[in-house]
Enzyme design. Sequence first.
Site: not given
Length: 322
Positions: A111-113, A69, A109
């Site tokens: 930092m992810e989705m 993201h 997360n």
Amino acid sequence: MSVAAFAAPQKNEPIQPIEPAVVTDAAKVELGKQLFFDPRLSKSGFISCNSCHNLSMGGSDNLPSSIGHNWQEGPINSPTVLNSSLNLAQFWDGRAADLQEQAGGPIANPMEMGFTHDLAVGVLASIPQYVQSFQDVYNTDTITINEVTDAIAEFEKTLVTPNAPFDQWLQGNDDAISADAKAGYKLFKEVGCTACHNGPAVGGNSFQKMGLFEEYVTDNPAEGVAGLTGDDLDRFKFKVPTLRNVELTYPYFHDGAYWNLEEAVDVMARLQLGRKLDEEQISQMTAFLKSLTGEQPSFAVPMLPPSTAATPRPVPFEKLAE
């Protein structure tokens, strides 16, 4: 093809053939497939499970670390989702016990989705076709993250890659792999690779310390299992990755530092086995590893139901705090 090509199956080998997936609930698998490809489970409306586990690219993203993201750089290389149902646990450090638990991690997360489970469920609940699918599959009018991750996991269990040339050789077709691949497999066993890389997935069934004979030098901050236990003895202990389809899942290791399979073979032989392989040996072992590429999952790309006026709008661009 000659009769000699179909000799007796290879017995007592440390590697076994991959078995084809058996689907017991096609509707649940289909729902999981839609969710796997649906970017609306992310805050940006852009990142799906398939973004980092691209099924057109060996179930990985072929990057040293994934893009999350707001263009954030992930902390570790994204493992392949292919044959992941054969792993004893999920993630490099094994922090998820199974595929269902793993499926919930990236969604929430930052930092992810970059989403939350509640918000992701809210998106699905705003789409009548999804509401109907969950009702049909789970007999419930209320969607929860438990059903979402269960469906994704059921789809991921079908992502196995049987009938690799090496599997055909194991099953008795002596012509299925080259002479170099046979020599490479013989060497693979002789130098001790099968101590960690064994079973149908050729790995994925133990945790081992990286750098037994030489220290592995990297700028990547991942500590392996030690990040969970706080025990320094677990530092640089990672889940042994599967070697199935390894020619497709570059770059290699938890930090994605090596793009070339021959280099990865050389590094692992030196660091883990204390062996310096010559060019011919590396070439032969690489030929064997390439024979582990199996039949890739093949299916129609799922059509996703459209959003409605009630569906929360995506936030693809978000100013980062300075």
